[in-house]
Design an enzyme around this catalytic site. Structure first.
Site, PDB file in Angstrom:
ATOM      1  N   CYS A  51       0.863  -1.175   0.000  1.00 60.09           N
ATOM      2  CA  CYS A  51       0.000   0.000   0.000  1.00 60.09           C
ATOM      3  C   CYS A  51       0.908   1.236   0.000  1.00 60.09           C
ATOM      4  O   CYS A  51       1.823   1.335   0.825  1.00 60.09           O
ATOM      5  CB  CYS A  51      -0.891   0.002   1.242  1.00 60.09           C
ATOM      6  SG  CYS A  51      -1.851   1.527   1.428  1.00 60.09           S
ATOM      7  N   ASP A  58      -0.194  -6.006   0.278  1.00 63.90           N
ATOM      8  CA  ASP A  58      -1.430  -6.357  -0.405  1.00 63.90           C
ATOM      9  C   ASP A  58      -1.160  -7.633  -1.189  1.00 63.90           C
ATOM     10  O   ASP A  58      -0.090  -7.789  -1.784  1.00 63.90           O
ATOM     11  CB  ASP A  58      -1.864  -5.245  -1.366  1.00 63.90           C
ATOM     12  CG  ASP A  58      -2.340  -4.007  -0.633  1.00 63.90           C
ATOM     13  OD1 ASP A  58      -3.111  -4.149   0.328  1.00 63.90           O
ATOM     14  OD2 ASP A  58      -1.949  -2.894  -1.034  1.00 63.90           O
ATOM     15  N   VAL A  73       5.478 -13.024 -24.367  1.00 65.48           N
ATOM     16  CA  VAL A  73       6.285 -12.812 -23.173  1.00 65.48           C
ATOM     17  C   VAL A  73       6.785 -14.159 -22.658  1.00 65.48           C
ATOM     18  O   VAL A  73       6.040 -15.145 -22.629  1.00 65.48           O
ATOM     19  CB  VAL A  73       5.514 -12.037 -22.080  1.00 65.48           C
ATOM     20  CG1 VAL A  73       4.319 -12.822 -21.549  1.00 65.48           C
ATOM     21  CG2 VAL A  73       6.438 -11.621 -20.944  1.00 65.48           C
ATOM     22  N   GLU A  74       8.029 -14.206 -22.275  1.00 66.65           N
ATOM     23  CA  GLU A  74       8.629 -15.416 -21.719  1.00 66.65           C
ATOM     24  C   GLU A  74       8.200 -15.527 -20.251  1.00 66.65           C
ATOM     25  O   GLU A  74       8.257 -14.557 -19.506  1.00 66.65           O
ATOM     26  CB  GLU A  74      10.154 -15.338 -21.865  1.00 66.65           C
ATOM     27  CG  GLU A  74      10.878 -16.625 -21.559  1.00 66.65           C
ATOM     28  CD  GLU A  74      11.045 -16.858 -20.079  1.00 66.65           C
ATOM     29  OE1 GLU A  74      10.785 -17.992 -19.637  1.00 66.65           O
ATOM     30  OE2 GLU A  74      11.431 -15.906 -19.367  1.00 66.65           O
ATOM     31  N   SER A  75       7.753 -16.703 -19.833  1.00 70.78           N
ATOM     32  CA  SER A  75       7.084 -16.862 -18.543  1.00 70.78           C
ATOM     33  C   SER A  75       7.991 -16.638 -17.331  1.00 70.78           C
ATOM     34  O   SER A  75       7.543 -16.094 -16.319  1.00 70.78           O
ATOM     35  CB  SER A  75       6.411 -18.228 -18.444  1.00 70.78           C
ATOM     36  OG  SER A  75       7.354 -19.262 -18.555  1.00 70.78           O
ATOM     37  N   HIS A  92      -3.945  -0.799  -5.992  1.00 65.02           N
ATOM     38  CA  HIS A  92      -4.278  -1.988  -6.784  1.00 65.02           C
ATOM     39  C   HIS A  92      -4.493  -1.641  -8.253  1.00 65.02           C
ATOM     40  O   HIS A  92      -3.988  -2.319  -9.148  1.00 65.02           O
ATOM     41  CB  HIS A  92      -5.544  -2.657  -6.251  1.00 65.02           C
ATOM     42  CG  HIS A  92      -5.502  -3.032  -4.806  1.00 65.02           C
ATOM     43  ND1 HIS A  92      -4.341  -3.217  -4.092  1.00 65.02           N
ATOM     44  CD2 HIS A  92      -6.508  -3.263  -3.938  1.00 65.02           C
ATOM     45  CE1 HIS A  92      -4.635  -3.551  -2.854  1.00 65.02           C
ATOM     46  NE2 HIS A  92      -5.947  -3.579  -2.722  1.00 65.02           N
ATOM     47  N   GLU A  93      -5.264  -0.577  -8.486  1.00 61.18           N
ATOM     48  CA  GLU A  93      -5.577  -0.164  -9.856  1.00 61.18           C
ATOM     49  C   GLU A  93      -4.310   0.221 -10.624  1.00 61.18           C
ATOM     50  O   GLU A  93      -4.190  -0.054 -11.823  1.00 61.18           O
ATOM     51  CB  GLU A  93      -6.560   1.011  -9.844  1.00 61.18           C
ATOM     52  CG  GLU A  93      -7.884   0.712  -9.176  1.00 61.18           C
ATOM     53  CD  GLU A  93      -7.884   0.895  -7.645  1.00 61.18           C
ATOM     54  OE1 GLU A  93      -8.976   0.797  -7.066  1.00 61.18           O
ATOM     55  OE2 GLU A  93      -6.813   1.126  -7.037  1.00 61.18           O
TER      56      GLU A  93
END
Length: 160
Positions: A51, A58, A73-75, A92-93
């Protein structure tokens, strides 16, 4: 961000986990099935960030779905990138939007969506959703429709 370069993290046993937000760690590889439209989905059930006001942790499950264009994208690099949010102070957003924008800049997908399902703090959970479809393609319209209808049938939340 490392785009269109060799994969260096996968199989590397001496990789160090980033301690700060690190979009430059992301790597790509070529989509070998560019003639097909298909979804790739990543589920990250152990995402964490901080936060920005209280510094409290969070926790979330992050879902990333995309329709690849030329690059994917490579994992392992994605795992390390998501881990880099661990000490990042963002709402969060903001986390969800950053993830999407970084992945768009990295691989220019036809379509992408990111959904964060955060565990409650103070008796409330926050589940931000964001998506994008390439302008001038059918994916732009699909993005609008999915955004407008993404949560028509919300899940029963009894485990958070």
């Amino acid at each position: 961000m490392t785009n269109k370069s060799p994969i260096t993290l996968l199989g590397n046993q001496s990789v160090h986990y980033p301690t700060h937000y690190s979009p430059d760690i992301l790597e790509t590889f070529e989509n070998k099935h560019g003639d097909n439209d298909y979804f790739v989905k990543f589920n990250c059930p152990e995402f964490s960030s901080l936060c920005p006001i209280t510094g409290q942790p969070d926790f979330a499950a992050i879902y990333i779905s995309y329709v690849p264009n030329i690059y994917m994208v490579e994992s392992k690099s994605l795992k390390l990138y998501l881990f880099s949010f661990r000490n990042q102070g963002d709402f969060h957003e903001d986390c969800i939007n950053k993830i999407m924008k970084d992945l768009i800049a990295l691989m220019d997908p036809k379509y992408i969506e990111v959904w964060g399902k955060f565990t409650p703090r103070g008796g409330i959970s926050i589940d931000p959703y964001v998506n994008y479809g390439q302008a001038g393609t059918r994916w732009q319209e699909i993005a609008f429709n999915r955004l407008a209808n993404h949560d028509l049938y919300p899940e029963k939340i009894d485990n958070r």
